[in-house]
Each structure stands twice: as structure tokens, then as C-alpha cells.
Write a protein that holds these residues in place. Structure first.
Motif, short mmCIF file in Angstrom:
data_model
loop_
_atom_site.label_atom_id
_atom_site.label_comp_id
_atom_site.label_asym_id
_atom_site.label_seq_id
_atom_site.Cartn_x
_atom_site.Cartn_y
_atom_site.Cartn_z
N ARG A 79 65.90 66.66 63.91
CA ARG A 79 65.16 65.40 63.75
C ARG A 79 65.45 64.50 64.94
O ARG A 79 66.60 64.19 65.23
N THR A 80 64.39 64.10 65.67
CA THR A 80 64.55 63.19 66.81
C THR A 80 64.14 61.77 66.44
O THR A 80 64.67 60.82 67.00
N ARG A 81 63.18 61.65 65.56
CA ARG A 81 62.76 60.36 65.00
C ARG A 81 61.94 60.65 63.76
O ARG A 81 61.70 61.82 63.44
N GLU A 82 61.51 59.62 63.06
CA GLU A 82 60.80 59.83 61.80
C GLU A 82 59.59 60.73 61.98
O GLU A 82 58.70 60.45 62.77
N GLY A 83 59.59 61.84 61.25
CA GLY A 83 58.46 62.77 61.26
C GLY A 83 58.38 63.68 62.47
O GLY A 83 57.44 64.45 62.60
N VAL A 84 59.35 63.60 63.38
CA VAL A 84 59.32 64.43 64.60
C VAL A 84 60.59 65.27 64.67
O VAL A 84 61.70 64.74 64.61
N TYR A 85 60.39 66.58 64.78
CA TYR A 85 61.50 67.53 64.84
C TYR A 85 61.30 68.43 66.05
O TYR A 85 60.19 68.92 66.28
N GLU A 86 62.38 68.65 66.80
CA GLU A 86 62.30 69.49 67.99
C GLU A 86 63.24 70.68 67.85
O GLU A 86 64.29 70.58 67.23
N LEU A 87 62.85 71.77 68.46
CA LEU A 87 63.62 73.00 68.41
C LEU A 87 64.99 72.78 69.04
O LEU A 87 65.11 72.21 70.12
#
Length: 158
Positions: A79-87
Motif C-alpha cells: 500500500r502506497t496510499r489509499e486505494g493504490v498498491y504497488e508490487l
């Protein structure tokens, strides 16, 4: 038998000691199956897209880090910020994705040969019951670095 009992007790303690974390409710809500279309992007002269294929992708909440998701129970999405996820970029992830690129012969969609793959990643953006997942990598082509989107998945939660 005593060794087995001891092992079961240790496993029970480990799995029940997981505390809820700051964003665990968000990841629990996002976890699930998403059905949509998966498209490989061609980066050749006309930049056409390949035929979209129906696909179901599964996101699970990571039991070891409740704020993160697991893509297809293998790849950790941080999780990098609300609703955004990075590999999560780690050695295992990079090795698995490099093998996948070779296996699926991704170079055929570029129209040229990849000199070197610098970084392979993915980003999932969740919005209500939809997800847009993009796979991309930084490469060197003809001596210049470029970021190339190799695939996009757009789906709705089942």
C-alpha cells in the motif's frame, strides 16, 4: 506425537497473534476476485493493443502484513496510499517476472529486442468495486531508458 502437538501450538500462537494494523480494514475490503479484461500493449510503430482477453484476478490480504495485498497469492502489493498498491520489488519478484517475460515472449509485442530490464513492477489502483492493474518495466532500448507498460487489467469485483 508430542513434537507434532508442540508444532501445532507454535503455529496457533503465530497465527492468532496477528494484530489489526492501521489499513487492514481497507485491504480486507479490497481483497477478492476481480473479473475483467487483460490486454497486452504493443509498443511497435503503430502502438496497437493486442486482443483483450477475459480474466479473473484474485487479490488476498497478506496474513503476514495486513496492510498489503497478495496478487494471485504470490506477489506482494504494498500500500502506497489509499486505494493504490504497488508490487514489492524484491529479488524473488524480479526473478519470477523476468521468467514470465521470457516464457510469454513479450519481445514480440515490442517489435525490437530488449537490451536490459532495469526494473519490473506493477501498480493496482482501486476505485469502489473496480481495479486497474498495470504491469510495466524500465528497459534500455538503443541505449536510452524507457518505461514500457506491457499489460493492463481492468476489472470489477465479483
Amino acid at each position: 506425537m508430542k513434537k507434532l502437538f508442540f508444532l501445532l501450538c507454535v503455529c496457533a500462537i503465530v497465527f492468532t497473534s496477528c494484530d489489526e494494523t492501521q489499513f487492514s480494514d481497507e485491504t480486507a475490503a479490497l481483497a477478492g476476485k476481480y473479473k475483467g479484461t487483460f490486454t497486452l500493449i504493443r509498443q511497435n510503430a503503430d502502438s496497437t493493443q493486442s486482443e483483450a482477453k477475459e480474466k479473473t484476478i484474485v487479490f488476498k490480504q497478506n496474513p503476514l502484513s495486513m496492510d498489503n495485498l497478495l496478487l494471485e497469492a504470490v506477489f506482494e502489493m504494498i500500500r502506497t496510499r489509499e486505494g493504490v498498491y504497488e508490487l514489492d520489488e524484491n529479488n524473488m519478484t524480479t526473478a519470477l517476472l523476468e521468467r514470465a517475460i521470457g516464457y510469454f515472449n513479450v519481445e514480440q509485442y515490442l517489435g525490437t529486442t530488449i537490451e536490459s530490464i532495469e526494473k519490473i513492477s506493477a501498480k493496482a489502483i482501486f476505485s469502489s468495486d473496480r481495479v486497474e492493474l498495470k504491469f510495466y518495466y524500465n528497459i534500455t532500448l538503443y541505449g536510452a531508458e524507457a518505461e514500457v507498460v506491457i499489460a493492463t487489467f481492468v476489472g470489477t469485483k465479483l
